[in-house]
Design a protein around this motif. Structure first.
Motif, mmCIF file in Angstrom:
data_model
loop_
_atom_site.group_PDB
_atom_site.id
_atom_site.type_symbol
_atom_site.label_atom_id
_atom_site.label_comp_id
_atom_site.label_asym_id
_atom_site.label_seq_id
_atom_site.Cartn_x
_atom_site.Cartn_y
_atom_site.Cartn_z
ATOM 1 N N MET A 156 45.189 53.784 42.286
ATOM 2 C CA MET A 156 45.189 53.592 40.706
ATOM 3 C C MET A 156 44.390 52.400 40.375
ATOM 4 S SD MET A 156 48.650 51.528 40.322
ATOM 5 C CE MET A 156 49.850 52.907 40.499
ATOM 6 N N ALA A 157 44.037 52.282 39.173
ATOM 7 C CA ALA A 157 43.175 51.327 38.466
ATOM 8 C C ALA A 157 43.770 50.112 38.437
ATOM 9 C CB ALA A 157 42.425 51.697 37.236
ATOM 10 N N ALA A 158 45.085 49.953 38.111
ATOM 11 C CA ALA A 158 45.807 48.965 37.829
ATOM 12 C C ALA A 158 47.512 49.278 38.127
ATOM 13 C CB ALA A 158 45.658 48.361 36.235
ATOM 14 N N ASN A 159 48.092 48.317 38.749
ATOM 15 C CA ASN A 159 49.421 48.538 38.917
ATOM 16 C C ASN A 159 50.422 48.325 37.667
ATOM 17 O OD1 ASN A 159 52.202 47.183 39.979
ATOM 18 N ND2 ASN A 159 51.378 48.654 41.523
ATOM 19 N N ASN A 160 51.308 49.239 37.439
ATOM 20 C CA ASN A 160 52.079 49.314 36.282
ATOM 21 C C ASN A 160 52.884 47.788 36.167
ATOM 22 O OD1 ASN A 160 52.843 51.012 38.376
ATOM 23 N ND2 ASN A 160 54.813 51.213 37.414
ATOM 24 N N LEU A 165 44.421 44.598 39.071
ATOM 25 C CA LEU A 165 43.330 45.386 38.981
ATOM 26 C C LEU A 165 42.659 45.760 40.221
ATOM 27 C CD1 LEU A 165 41.711 44.083 35.805
ATOM 28 C CD2 LEU A 165 42.602 46.175 35.970
ATOM 29 N N GLN A 166 42.564 47.135 40.890
ATOM 30 C CA GLN A 166 41.682 47.388 42.210
ATOM 31 C C GLN A 166 40.218 47.349 41.882
ATOM 32 O OE1 GLN A 166 43.474 47.360 44.696
ATOM 33 N NE2 GLN A 166 45.534 47.757 44.200
ATOM 34 N N PRO A 167 39.532 47.218 43.164
ATOM 35 C CA PRO A 167 37.927 47.181 42.908
ATOM 36 C C PRO A 167 37.486 48.579 43.181
ATOM 37 C CG PRO A 167 38.880 46.440 45.107
ATOM 38 C CD PRO A 167 40.068 46.544 44.456
ATOM 39 N N ILE A 168 37.917 49.388 41.970
ATOM 40 C CA ILE A 168 37.412 50.927 41.778
ATOM 41 C C ILE A 168 36.163 51.084 42.368
ATOM 42 C CG2 ILE A 168 37.708 52.874 40.550
ATOM 43 C CD1 ILE A 168 40.694 51.821 41.585
ATOM 44 N N ASP A 169 35.273 50.536 41.665
ATOM 45 C CA ASP A 169 33.804 50.904 41.861
ATOM 46 C C ASP A 169 33.471 50.713 43.308
ATOM 47 O OD1 ASP A 169 34.201 48.022 42.029
ATOM 48 O OD2 ASP A 169 32.147 47.790 40.594
ATOM 49 N N GLU A 170 34.100 49.697 44.057
ATOM 50 C CA GLU A 170 33.722 49.393 45.561
ATOM 51 C C GLU A 170 34.579 50.739 46.496
ATOM 52 O OE1 GLU A 170 33.683 46.069 49.027
ATOM 53 O OE2 GLU A 170 34.397 45.588 46.878
ATOM 54 N N LEU A 171 35.624 50.664 46.107
ATOM 55 C CA LEU A 171 36.407 51.797 46.846
ATOM 56 C C LEU A 171 35.808 53.142 46.591
ATOM 57 C CD1 LEU A 171 40.193 50.475 45.815
ATOM 58 C CD2 LEU A 171 38.722 50.063 48.000
ATOM 59 N N ALA A 172 35.337 53.463 45.349
ATOM 60 C CA ALA A 172 34.662 54.653 45.219
ATOM 61 C C ALA A 172 33.341 54.812 45.918
ATOM 62 C CB ALA A 172 34.311 55.179 43.541
ATOM 63 N N ARG A 173 32.595 53.871 46.020
ATOM 64 C CA ARG A 173 31.322 53.712 46.680
ATOM 65 C C ARG A 173 31.723 54.136 48.181
ATOM 66 N NH1 ARG A 173 29.527 50.366 50.034
ATOM 67 N NH2 ARG A 173 30.700 48.499 49.398
ATOM 68 N N ILE A 174 32.816 53.612 48.862
ATOM 69 C CA ILE A 174 32.788 53.638 50.226
ATOM 70 C C ILE A 174 33.152 55.302 50.416
ATOM 71 C CG2 ILE A 174 34.646 53.014 52.019
ATOM 72 C CD1 ILE A 174 34.735 50.086 50.939
ATOM 73 N N THR A 175 34.239 55.647 49.609
ATOM 74 C CA THR A 175 34.643 56.960 49.793
ATOM 75 C C THR A 175 33.746 57.934 49.664
ATOM 76 O OG1 THR A 175 36.774 56.377 48.478
ATOM 77 C CG2 THR A 175 36.065 58.760 48.533
ATOM 78 N N HIS A 176 32.636 57.739 48.706
ATOM 79 C CA HIS A 176 31.507 58.739 48.770
ATOM 80 C C HIS A 176 30.647 58.653 49.878
ATOM 81 C CE1 HIS A 176 32.156 58.878 43.954
ATOM 82 N NE2 HIS A 176 32.835 59.937 44.572
#
Length: 387
Positions: A156-160, A165-176
């Motif tokens: 998730m981008a942000a916890n409810n 806030l999570q480092p989404i850009d970095e996590l997505a880069r690692i995933t790809h």
């Protein structure tokens, strides 16, 4: 700005992360599609023309808000449905034997339970990443979790509860880099801070209407063009073939209108105004209750509207019960009435006493300085300020 008719002066509404009032502009835009423009958008005759155009315009409005002009926007009935479509859709479309999915321990139940269902019914393996004391995932932990069978990461981008806030850009880069698909539940994030799916490089992103001043019952899933998904609902081929059933044009228009309003509000610095109010509330409570107010979650990397604090010496649910002038939450709204320690705060390493003392105060479009000052007075009077 017109105040929604259902938003009263008392109690003070500080539960915008649970749901938002429907903006009057959204209501006005929706009404024609509940009356004269009732046609089926798939119809070729005149009654279908305006609803079909409105549906596609709403799709473009949602795409524009998240920086996805070339992507697919699939309208769904809820954020939970969008999450399930993303998670189940990717895993089943992959056709992998014993597929592997990675998520985190503090995800929304819609994600966690979708993963558990894949474990039960499709032999999937799921890795649940831990979070640190701020509630954030370590990118190195994600990198270490991949296997040759990993097909999906959902973070998730942000916890409810905490707004972390999570480092989404970095996590997505690692995933790809590992050849997997990245899904992001952005229910709490879209409309609160600027967000761009192209910059983040996510493949799937969940948008939820009732978190951004549209009605309940409408959400959307952004899907990267060319990404294969197995539908949840089979039938007439609506929504790019991913969600059968005649579209609810009125609610799609509501979400599109809400997206336009959110874009304008962000451009005008509305999120900065709300952050100032949030910090004012925190500072005032800390000053009036010295040594008793503990912030749960990161000080900086969190949503501008979210304040999760523990007030030592009192439980969150007893404080709210004794303070009827405030409408807030002790944690996730999905757990209302459950006085067990929040699983999110427990995963962050907080002990039971501090978790049970937690209070989530979330601000929104109609929060005012007067609301903040009055909320401070009510909370500190209930807990016993030390002026």
């Amino acid at each position: 700005m017109t105040i929604p008719s259902g938003l009263a002066e008392d109690p003070i509404y500080l539960d915008y992360n649970a749901t938002t009032p429907v903006d009057p502009t959204v209501v006005e835009a929706t009404l024609p599609y509940l009356t004269g423009e009732f046609g089926n958008p798939s119809s070729d005759h005149r009654y279908g023309t305006t609803p079909r155009a409105a549906l596609e315009h709403a799709r473009d409005q949602v795409a524009a808000l998240i920086g996805a002009p070339g992507g697919r926007i699939v309208f769904t009935g809820s954020g939970s449905e969008a999450d399930n479509l993303a998670i189940r859709g990717v895993v089943l479309a992959a056709g992998t034997d014993r597929p592997h999915v990675i998520t985190q321990t503090t995800e929304h139940p819609a994600v966690l339970q979708a993963c558990q269902a894949l474990q039960r019914w499709h032999g999937a393996e799921v890795t649940y990443l831990p979070v640190d004391t701020d509630g954030r995932v370590d990118p190195a932990a994600l990198a270490a979790a991949f296997t040759g069978r990993t097909v999906l990461v959902s973070i998730m981008a942000a916890n409810n509860e905490t707004g972390a806030l999570q480092p989404i850009d970095e996590l997505a880069r690692i995933t790809h880099e590992h050849g997997a698909v990245f899904h992001c539940d952005a229910a709490q994030t879209v409309g609160k801070i600027p967000l761009d799916v192209t910059a983040l490089d996510v493949d799937l992103l969940t948008v939820v209407g009732h978190k951004m001043y549209a009605p309940k019952g409408i959400a959307a899933l952004y899907t990267r063009p060319g990404l294969a998904l197995e539908p949840l609902v089979y039938g007439g081929g609506q929504e790019h073939g991913l969600r059968a059933g005649t579209e609810n044009v009125a609610l799609a228009v509501a979400l599109g209108t809400a997206a336009d309003l959110a874009a304008a509000d962000l451009a005008a610095g509305g999120h900065e105004r709300i952050q100032t109010l949030r910090d004012r509330l925190h500072d005032q409570l800390a000053a009036r209750l010295p040594g008793r107010v503990e912030l749960n979650g990161p000080a900086a990397a969190r949503l501008p509207n979210t304040l999760n604090i523990s007030i030592l010496g009192v439980t969150g649910h007893s404080l709210l019960a004794a303070t009827p002038g405030i409408a807030a939450s002790t944690g996730s709204a999905c757990h209302a009435g459950d006085h067990q320690p929040s699983p999110v705060l427990t995963a962050m390493g907080l002990d039971a006493e501090r978790s049970l003392s937690a209070l989530r105060l979330s601000l929104g479009r109609w929060s005012t300085p007067a609301d903040i000052d009055r909320a401070t007075e009510l909370i500190t009077t209930t807990t016993g300020s030390r002026d």
